[in-house]
Design an enzyme around this catalytic site. Structure first.
Site, PDB file in Angstrom:
ATOM      1  N   ARG A  81       8.542   0.935  -2.856  1.00  0.00           N
ATOM      2  CA  ARG A  81       9.218   1.867  -3.759  1.00  0.00           C
ATOM      3  C   ARG A  81       9.669   1.205  -5.064  1.00  0.00           C
ATOM      4  NH1 ARG A  81      13.443   3.309   0.720  1.00  0.00           N
ATOM      5  NH2 ARG A  81      12.955   1.118   1.051  1.00  0.00           N
TER       6      ARG A  81
ATOM      7  N   ARG B 144      -2.735  -5.004   8.530  1.00  0.00           N
ATOM      8  CA  ARG B 144      -1.313  -4.639   8.512  1.00  0.00           C
ATOM      9  C   ARG B 144      -0.928  -4.127   9.892  1.00  0.00           C
ATOM     10  NH1 ARG B 144       2.569  -0.612   4.843  1.00  0.00           N
ATOM     11  NH2 ARG B 144       3.818  -2.350   4.089  1.00  0.00           N
TER      12      ARG B 144
ATOM     13  N   TYR C 226      -0.990   5.073  13.056  1.00  0.00           N
ATOM     14  CA  TYR C 226      -2.346   5.561  12.803  1.00  0.00           C
ATOM     15  C   TYR C 226      -3.296   5.051  13.895  1.00  0.00           C
ATOM     16  CZ  TYR C 226      -0.190   7.158   8.530  1.00  0.00           C
ATOM     17  OH  TYR C 226       0.647   7.789   7.639  1.00  0.00           O
TER      18      TYR C 226
ATOM     19  N   GLY D 177       8.920  -4.262   4.210  1.00  0.00           N
ATOM     20  CA  GLY D 177       9.846  -3.354   4.884  1.00  0.00           C
ATOM     21  C   GLY D 177      11.268  -3.470   4.389  1.00  0.00           C
ATOM     22  N   GLY D 178      11.606  -2.691   3.360  1.00  0.00           N
ATOM     23  CA  GLY D 178      12.982  -2.631   2.880  1.00  0.00           C
ATOM     24  C   GLY D 178      13.426  -3.815   2.060  1.00  0.00           C
TER      25      GLY D 178
ATOM     26  N   PRO E 265       0.841  -1.196   0.000  1.00  0.00           N
ATOM     27  CA  PRO E 265       0.000   0.000   0.000  1.00  0.00           C
ATOM     28  C   PRO E 265       0.881   1.253   0.000  1.00  0.00           C
ATOM     29  CG  PRO E 265      -0.368  -1.369   1.969  1.00  0.00           C
ATOM     30  CD  PRO E 265       0.831  -1.899   1.278  1.00  0.00           C
TER      31      PRO E 265
ATOM     32  N   THR F 102       0.778   5.423  -0.315  1.00  0.00           N
ATOM     33  CA  THR F 102       0.106   6.715  -0.413  1.00  0.00           C
ATOM     34  C   THR F 102       0.726   7.511  -1.557  1.00  0.00           C
ATOM     35  OG1 THR F 102      -0.553   6.784   1.900  1.00  0.00           O
ATOM     36  CG2 THR F 102      -0.256   8.907   0.806  1.00  0.00           C
TER      37      THR F 102
ATOM     38  N   HIS G  73       1.939   1.801  11.573  1.00  0.00           N
ATOM     39  CA  HIS G  73       2.545   3.097  11.258  1.00  0.00           C
ATOM     40  C   HIS G  73       2.002   4.291  12.031  1.00  0.00           C
ATOM     41  CE1 HIS G  73       4.004   1.347   7.149  1.00  0.00           C
ATOM     42  NE2 HIS G  73       4.638   0.845   8.199  1.00  0.00           N
TER      43      HIS G  73
ATOM     44  N   ALA H 261      -3.528   3.670   1.155  1.00  0.00           N
ATOM     45  CA  ALA H 261      -4.384   3.815   2.318  1.00  0.00           C
ATOM     46  C   ALA H 261      -5.606   4.659   1.964  1.00  0.00           C
ATOM     47  CB  ALA H 261      -3.604   4.458   3.462  1.00  0.00           C
TER      48      ALA H 261
ATOM     49  N   HIS I  95      -5.686  -1.100   8.141  1.00  0.00           N
ATOM     50  CA  HIS I  95      -4.367  -0.478   8.388  1.00  0.00           C
ATOM     51  C   HIS I  95      -4.207  -0.283   9.899  1.00  0.00           C
ATOM     52  CE1 HIS I  95      -0.715   1.597   7.974  1.00  0.00           C
ATOM     53  NE2 HIS I  95      -1.022   2.501   7.064  1.00  0.00           N
TER      54      HIS I  95
END
Length: 374
Positions: free
Chosen positions: A326, A234, A187, A303-304, A30, A32, A185, A63, A182
């Site tokens: 990414r 998540r 939220y 994650g990475g 996901p 943004t 992170h 999201a 979600h």
């Protein structure tokens, strides 16, 4: 390992996730993108998502806000109005036409907001009334200012749970194959789970069980609304996003995994401990392995990740699927590039969140559009 073929990259082997037959294990994370004017998904998202869709692939949406209090960023999509639901339909149809599974990530930012994003300029809602200090935005230069949140009353919390339930129903109306809650992170669900944030004294605060009550009530409500076979979540127990850390993240992760098993949900999507905050990788003694072993459903790690450690994660049974952010953003044909070990387009961080419908969004080249020497 299910579906493993000798000599084939583990990431490119098939996998059965509940009723969904996936042809590979490379998941679009996901992301943004802030290109949904007035919180309504736009036609340019049809191309963006369909570019990244493959037959038997799994895509997770950016999201998506569950209500008018859920917003904290400009131009992020929602799924609480009829207009938003209708706007998602052609995007979903385009992804399905390519043969991919498409899941909508349901989001409430909680205190990661300010009055400018809130209905009638009201205070953002949270588990707490502790404000976030200003932060550098993910683009690396803008400073985000946050308004002091209003602590939800105990009797208001079921109303927020209901917002997630209604949004899940709306996602089904839009044609999605399922939803991802979600809970990561920093939220709103994370603001309840993490003891750095949650300072409540009611049944939603204090003990680990109490702090996890709200996210688990959301899971229960969404499962009842659309079915456990269409629900994922998540989580980032080890993360410190939005000044939301926990004094015992390993225990938090395990408790959530054990609790989620009671609902038989489709999957759990966990962020690696090495990701403490956006763009911040660290050496960490913790591992997702105990959580992975505890959770009964499909386990997605994020994650990475790059190609090699994604392959290792699947080969070593540390994850069933691996989410790429990414690199999938910059390489719409990422599974194909992995298959032929092609070089990857470099991503441009400066255009991740720019309100631009083509540049940095749908203009990253496909493999056939570039020449390279294998």
């Amino acid at each position: 390992m299910e579906g493993k073929v000798q000599g084939q990259q583990p990431l490119l082997t098939p996998y059965k996730m509940g009723k969904f037959h996936l042809s590979h294990r490379v998941v679009l994370a996901p992301l943004t993108r802030q290109r949904s004017w007035n919180n309504v998904p736009q036609p340019h998202a049809i191309l963006y998502y369909s570019q990244r869709a493959t037959k038997g692939g799994l895509l997770l949406t950016e999201a998506t806000g569950v209500s008018d209090t859920a917003q904290g960023y400009a131009h992020t999509p929602g799924i609480w109005t009829k207009e938003q639901v209708e706007a998602w339909k052609p995007i979903v149809d385009a992804v399905h036409a390519k043969g991919s599974v498409f899941i909508c990530q349901l989001w409430h930012v909680g205190r990661v907001s300010n009055r400018d994003f809130q209905p009638n300029g009201q205070a953002p809602i949270s588990s707490t009334d502790k404000a976030l200090t200003p932060q550098i935005r993910s683009n690396g230069f803008d400073v985000a200012e946050f308004s002091a949140p209003r602590r939800l009353r105990t009797d208001e919390i079921p109303l927020v749970v209901n917002d997630f339930r209604l949004a899940a129903g709306n996602a089904m109306e839009a044609g999605f194959d399922g939803v991802e809650i979600h809970g990561a992170h920093g939220y709103l669900p994370d603001q309840f789970m993490k003891d750095e944030v949650n300072d409540r004294t009611d049944k939603y605060g204090g003990s680990l069980e109490n702090r996890c009550r709200f996210p688990l009530e959301v899971v229960e409500a969404v499962v009842k609304e659309i079915g456990a076979d269409k629900v994922g979540i998540r989580l980032s127990p080890f993360g410190h996003h939005g000044q939301a850390g926990d004094s015992n993240p390993a225990a938090l992760g395990l408790y959530m995994a054990e609790s989620l098993n009671k609902y038989n949900i489709l999957y759990c999507h966990m962020v690696e401990p090495r990701i403490r905050a956006p763009g911040e990788m660290c050496d960490c003694p913790h591992s997702l392995a105990p959580i992975r072993k505890t959770f009964n459903g499909t386990f997605i790690a994020a994650g990475g990740y790059v190609q090699q450690d994604g392959n290792n994660a699947v080969a070593e049974d540390r994850a069933d699927l691996v989410a790429f952010g990414r690199w999938f953003l910059a390489n719409p044909d990422l599974p194909k590039r992995f298959a032929v070990n092609a070089p990857l387009n470099k991503y441009n961080r400066e255009t991740f969140y720019s309100p631009e419908p083509v540049i940095g969004y749908t203009d990253y080249p496909f493999l056939e559009d570039v020449s390279y020497e294998p």
